[in-house]
Design a protein around this motif. Sequence first.
Motif, PDB file in Angstrom:
ATOM      1  N   ARG A  93      -4.228  11.086   3.632  1.00 59.75           N
ATOM      2  CA  ARG A  93      -2.873  11.014   3.110  1.00 59.75           C
ATOM      3  C   ARG A  93      -2.874  10.355   1.747  1.00 59.75           C
ATOM      4  N   HIS A  94      -1.790  10.546   1.018  1.00 62.01           N
ATOM      5  CA  HIS A  94      -1.630   9.952  -0.305  1.00 62.01           C
ATOM      6  C   HIS A  94      -1.060   8.546  -0.144  1.00 62.01           C
ATOM      7  N   LEU A  95      -1.680   7.578  -0.819  1.00 59.84           N
ATOM      8  CA  LEU A  95      -1.254   6.189  -0.725  1.00 59.84           C
ATOM      9  C   LEU A  95      -1.171   5.566  -2.111  1.00 59.84           C
ATOM     10  N   LEU A  96      -0.206   4.666  -2.311  1.00 59.91           N
ATOM     11  CA  LEU A  96      -0.184   3.770  -3.462  1.00 59.91           C
ATOM     12  C   LEU A  96      -0.623   2.406  -2.939  1.00 59.91           C
ATOM     13  N   THR A  97      -1.723   1.879  -3.484  1.00 63.67           N
ATOM     14  CA  THR A  97      -2.279   0.632  -2.948  1.00 63.67           C
ATOM     15  C   THR A  97      -2.129  -0.510  -3.954  1.00 63.67           C
ATOM     16  N   THR A  98      -3.136  -0.753  -4.758  1.00 61.64           N
ATOM     17  CA  THR A  98      -3.103  -1.864  -5.708  1.00 61.64           C
ATOM     18  C   THR A  98      -1.866  -1.772  -6.602  1.00 61.64           C
ATOM     19  N   GLY A  99      -1.104  -2.833  -6.663  1.00 63.72           N
ATOM     20  CA  GLY A  99       0.109  -2.872  -7.470  1.00 63.72           C
ATOM     21  C   GLY A  99       1.371  -2.647  -6.670  1.00 63.72           C
ATOM     22  N   TRP A 100       1.227  -2.048  -5.484  1.00 63.51           N
ATOM     23  CA  TRP A 100       2.416  -1.750  -4.695  1.00 63.51           C
ATOM     24  C   TRP A 100       3.055  -3.015  -4.124  1.00 63.51           C
ATOM     25  N   SER A 101       2.259  -3.914  -3.551  1.00 61.91           N
ATOM     26  CA  SER A 101       2.808  -5.144  -2.967  1.00 61.91           C
ATOM     27  C   SER A 101       3.487  -6.001  -4.035  1.00 61.91           C
ATOM     28  N   LEU A 102       2.969  -5.964  -5.263  1.00 62.31           N
ATOM     29  CA  LEU A 102       3.584  -6.696  -6.364  1.00 62.31           C
ATOM     30  C   LEU A 102       4.972  -6.125  -6.672  1.00 62.31           C
ATOM     31  N   PHE A 103       5.081  -4.804  -6.621  1.00 61.93           N
ATOM     32  CA  PHE A 103       6.368  -4.148  -6.847  1.00 61.93           C
ATOM     33  C   PHE A 103       7.361  -4.495  -5.734  1.00 61.93           C
ATOM     34  N   VAL A 104       6.911  -4.458  -4.473  1.00 62.43           N
ATOM     35  CA  VAL A 104       7.779  -4.763  -3.332  1.00 62.43           C
ATOM     36  C   VAL A 104       8.302  -6.189  -3.415  1.00 62.43           C
ATOM     37  N   SER A 105       7.420  -7.141  -3.710  1.00 64.10           N
ATOM     38  CA  SER A 105       7.856  -8.536  -3.795  1.00 64.10           C
ATOM     39  C   SER A 105       8.730  -8.768  -5.024  1.00 64.10           C
ATOM     40  N   GLY A 106       8.387  -8.120  -6.145  1.00 60.84           N
ATOM     41  CA  GLY A 106       9.164  -8.293  -7.365  1.00 60.84           C
ATOM     42  C   GLY A 106      10.585  -7.774  -7.235  1.00 60.84           C
ATOM     43  N   LYS A 107      10.766  -6.679  -6.488  1.00 65.39           N
ATOM     44  CA  LYS A 107      12.096  -6.082  -6.292  1.00 65.39           C
ATOM     45  C   LYS A 107      12.768  -6.581  -5.015  1.00 65.39           C
ATOM     46  N   LYS A 108      12.044  -7.412  -4.238  1.00 64.78           N
ATOM     47  CA  LYS A 108      12.590  -7.946  -2.978  1.00 64.78           C
ATOM     48  C   LYS A 108      13.050  -6.809  -2.070  1.00 64.78           C
ATOM     49  N   LEU A 109      12.120  -5.887  -1.801  1.00 59.51           N
ATOM     50  CA  LEU A 109      12.428  -4.716  -0.984  1.00 59.51           C
ATOM     51  C   LEU A 109      12.178  -4.993   0.491  1.00 59.51           C
ATOM     52  N   PHE A 110      12.975  -4.342   1.335  1.00 57.76           N
ATOM     53  CA  PHE A 110      12.830  -4.446   2.782  1.00 57.76           C
ATOM     54  C   PHE A 110      12.850  -3.052   3.387  1.00 57.76           C
ATOM     55  N   ALA A 111      12.391  -2.967   4.631  1.00 52.62           N
ATOM     56  CA  ALA A 111      12.454  -1.696   5.349  1.00 52.62           C
ATOM     57  C   ALA A 111      13.914  -1.236   5.391  1.00 52.62           C
ATOM     58  N   GLY A 112      14.126   0.047   5.105  1.00 56.89           N
ATOM     59  CA  GLY A 112      15.488   0.589   5.022  1.00 56.89           C
ATOM     60  C   GLY A 112      15.929   0.851   3.596  1.00 56.89           C
ATOM     61  N   ASP A 113      15.357   0.092   2.634  1.00 55.31           N
ATOM     62  CA  ASP A 113      15.596   0.413   1.229  1.00 55.31           C
ATOM     63  C   ASP A 113      14.871   1.716   0.899  1.00 55.31           C
ATOM     64  N   ALA A 114      15.253   2.329  -0.198  1.00 52.99           N
ATOM     65  CA  ALA A 114      14.634   3.591  -0.595  1.00 52.99           C
ATOM     66  C   ALA A 114      14.051   3.468  -1.997  1.00 52.99           C
ATOM     67  N   VAL A 115      12.969   4.214  -2.229  1.00 51.32           N
ATOM     68  CA  VAL A 115      12.313   4.245  -3.536  1.00 51.32           C
ATOM     69  C   VAL A 115      12.368   5.669  -4.071  1.00 51.32           C
TER      70      VAL A 115
END
Length: 294
Positions: A93-115
């Motif tokens: 499958r296609h995955l975004l790995t390195t840099g993704w957790s930084l984006f999630v924490s920077g935008k304060k994202l939670f399950a249910g939000d959309a990208v």
Amino acid sequence: MTLQPVPSFDKEALLRSDLSMKINKPQTQFFCKTLTASDTSTHGGFSVPRRAAEKIFPPLDFSMQPPVQELVARDLHDTQWTFRHIYRGQPKRHLLTTGWSLFVSGKKLFAGDAVLFIRDENQQLLLGIRRANRQPANLSSSVLSSDSMHIGILAAAAHAAANNSPFTVFYNPRASPSEFVIPLAKYYKAVCSNQISLGMRFRMMFETEESGTRRYMGTVTGISDLDPVNWKNSQWRNLQVGWDESTGGERRTRVSVWEIEPVTAPFFICPTPPFYRPKRPRQPGMLGTLNRFD
């Protein structure tokens, strides 16, 4: 959005311009995904649907093992985010790995939000978020009330319109009960091509809780002003409708003529729809139809 008041305009010229832009403008590619708990985990990555990755992201070099590349995307604040895009796993499958957790924490994202990922006409990768509806936190009493803010915004817009000056408004389509920002060609097609009458059957598109879309059937039950005193002859939400289904998620009982799709729509050429009364002449400097606030 920056709006420019137009005291008078050539309808045919605007329609030709709108049609020309649609023909010449490359189609924008995008995909939107609601985040799962796995997507927002600090130990995981972002799983991208295969078709979406192939449509939006640059092609991977599958001679590499595993196929991998670096993606650079910009958000609305012109902040640049870098992700590692890799194709791996069982099943692959296609995955975004390195840099993704930084984006999630920077935008304060939670399950249910959309990208949202967008590939624009210049082939640049753009990135946005759509937050899930949550209960608002308690605001300080020093914060201006929403009524005061609306009055100030409308006063500024009215002053700019009176002086034929551009002004800026901020529009959130998900927070609005209807789409009051519409393509000009769509508006004229609706008010000049559809003869609306009582009992007419129609379809209307709605977004479901699963982030999908579905058409619902209904019947026009009335044609009248929403507010005959303050918004006399307004074309916003002037159709009263009844729905075939009355399941969860109460749908609006009033809609605008451009929101619906008549089941049988004979073609009429008319300067003004037959069910609209003639409008009073506008004073110089007044906002046009599409600049009206409801």
